[in-house]
Scaffold this motif. Structure first.
Motif, short mmCIF file in Angstrom:
data_model
loop_
_atom_site.label_atom_id
_atom_site.label_comp_id
_atom_site.label_asym_id
_atom_site.label_seq_id
_atom_site.Cartn_x
_atom_site.Cartn_y
_atom_site.Cartn_z
N GLN A 172 0.89 -1.06 0.50
CA GLN A 172 0.02 -0.48 -0.01
C GLN A 172 1.32 1.15 0.43
OE1 GLN A 172 -3.45 -0.07 -0.04
NE2 GLN A 172 -2.87 -1.72 -0.72
N LEU A 173 1.71 1.40 0.47
CA LEU A 173 2.81 2.71 1.04
C LEU A 173 3.12 2.85 -0.48
CD1 LEU A 173 4.05 4.71 2.39
CD2 LEU A 173 5.81 3.09 3.09
N GLN A 174 4.16 1.68 -1.33
CA GLN A 174 4.44 2.22 -2.80
C GLN A 174 3.46 2.46 -2.93
OE1 GLN A 174 6.02 -1.87 -2.85
NE2 GLN A 174 8.38 -1.35 -2.65
N HIS A 175 2.19 2.03 -3.06
CA HIS A 175 1.58 2.12 -4.50
C HIS A 175 0.85 3.86 -4.08
CE1 HIS A 175 -2.85 3.49 -6.37
NE2 HIS A 175 -2.97 3.39 -5.20
N LEU A 176 0.67 4.37 -3.03
CA LEU A 176 0.61 5.62 -2.96
C LEU A 176 1.93 6.33 -3.19
CD1 LEU A 176 -1.44 4.95 1.30
CD2 LEU A 176 -1.87 5.66 -1.29
N VAL B 33 11.90 3.55 -0.68
CA VAL B 33 11.29 4.69 -0.13
C VAL B 33 12.12 4.97 0.70
CG1 VAL B 33 9.89 4.19 2.53
CG2 VAL B 33 9.20 2.71 0.36
N SER B 34 13.14 4.45 1.19
CA SER B 34 14.48 5.14 1.38
C SER B 34 14.65 6.62 1.41
CB SER B 34 15.50 4.60 2.16
OG SER B 34 16.12 4.16 0.41
N GLU B 35 14.43 6.76 0.07
CA GLU B 35 15.32 7.62 -0.82
C GLU B 35 13.98 9.10 -0.83
OE1 GLU B 35 16.26 7.34 -4.75
OE2 GLU B 35 17.82 5.90 -4.25
N LEU B 36 12.65 9.40 -0.58
CA LEU B 36 11.46 10.00 -0.16
C LEU B 36 10.76 9.58 0.84
CD1 LEU B 36 9.14 7.86 -3.63
CD2 LEU B 36 10.72 10.29 -3.35
N LYS B 37 10.92 8.90 1.96
CA LYS B 37 10.97 9.18 2.98
C LYS B 37 11.35 10.88 3.73
CE LYS B 37 10.42 7.58 7.95
NZ LYS B 37 11.41 5.81 8.87
#
Length: 293
Positions: free
Chosen positions: A108-112, A272-276
């Protein structure tokens, strides 16, 4: 009595995964194709692959009554289940990942993040980007034991006549409101062009998240969140008689948002780590340090 105490497991979870509903929406509204008002092309009731979707809407249309919506608001809008930072709530959504979804392996997190990054790439305002990131956060309702049909699905007004432009409208024959003279007329409990702010929508993740964020985000963002699943209006124009001019102005934002939600899915996962850090800063700009669910 809670929903999970009233129904069998099959009735609580008729879909293989909650994302199956969005896959069905894509079949109905493929990118760049305007909807057919008659909808004959996608109403293939003999296709076995659609059995779970049909069962989902049979339950949704039977139980989403005016009284049900009032009960759900009373139950969930106390926000007394959890309190956590928004990013943690997004990670909480990942427990909804279902291996049965054959189309995409993203959680879900990756889709969002994909949705939000597509919005950011097109140069939209940062509040629009944030809306893309959090728009499905209301699906945490599933983690509180809610039935799938009370979390996802096309949304629609309750308290008035159900439109025949809602998917599978024949299933409303089992909804008790259809025989209640208070609710079964064109306007029901409403008045002509009363504005959607005065209209009760079917219960689900859209309505839930709207109430969580309504004091923090710009109005166009709130319309995107609250009405992004209201396909019978923003794709079919079924409820013009309840909308006012302000709704029509705001629905231009809903229409801008919808393609990012439906058509930005890709099998390539975001890092995710690059965008958090970017999204944590964006969250801090608009939302409180913690939210109550």
């Amino acid at each position: 009595m809670k929903v999970q105490d009233q129904f069998s497991e099959k009735e609580l979870q008729p879909l293989n995964s909650i994302e199956q509903w969005e896959d069905d929406v894509l079949q109905r509204y493929p990118e760049g194709v305007e909807p057919s008002k008659a909808k004959e092309e996608y109403r293939n009731y003999d296709n076995p692959q659609r059995d779970t979707v049909r069962e989902f809407y049979r339950l949704n249309h039977k139980y989403q009554t005016y009284d049900f919506v009032q009960e759900k608001k009373k139950e969930f809008l106390q926000f007394n289940r959890k309190e956590m930072p928004v990013w943690n709530a997004m990670e909480f959504l990942n427990t909804l990942v279902d291996d049965s979804d054959p189309d995409i392996d993203l959680d879900q997190l990756q889709h969002l993040l994909q949705t939000a990054e597509a919005i950011r790439a097109d140069g939209h305002p940062d509040w629009f980007v944030l809306t893309g990131f959090i728009h499905d956060m209301g699906k945490v309702l599933c983690l509180f034991g809610e039935a799938q049909w009370a979390v996802v699905g096309d949304t629609f007004p309750v308290g008035c006549q159900f439109s025949d432009k809602i998917v599978y409208p024949e299933f409303f024959a089992n909804n008790p409101d259809i025989n209640d003279e208070r609710y079964n007329t064109k306007y029901g409990v409403y008045s002509p062009n009363c504005g959607l702010k005065n209209v009760h929508m079917s219960w689900g993740h859209d309505e839930y998240l709207y109430h969580i964020t309504k004091d923090y985000l710009p109005e166009p963002a709130l319309y995107m969140i609250r009405y992004h699943s209201f396909y019978s209006q923003h794709r079919e124009g079924a409820y013009e008689h309840l909308m006012d001019d302000h709704d029509r102005e705001m629905f231009e934002w809903v229409k801008k948002f919808n393609p990012y939600d439906l058509y930005s899915k890709s099998p390539k996962p975001p890092v995710v780590s690059e965008l958090k850090s970017y999204y944590e800063d964006l969250i801090a700009k608009y939302l409180p340090a913690t939210i109550r669910l």
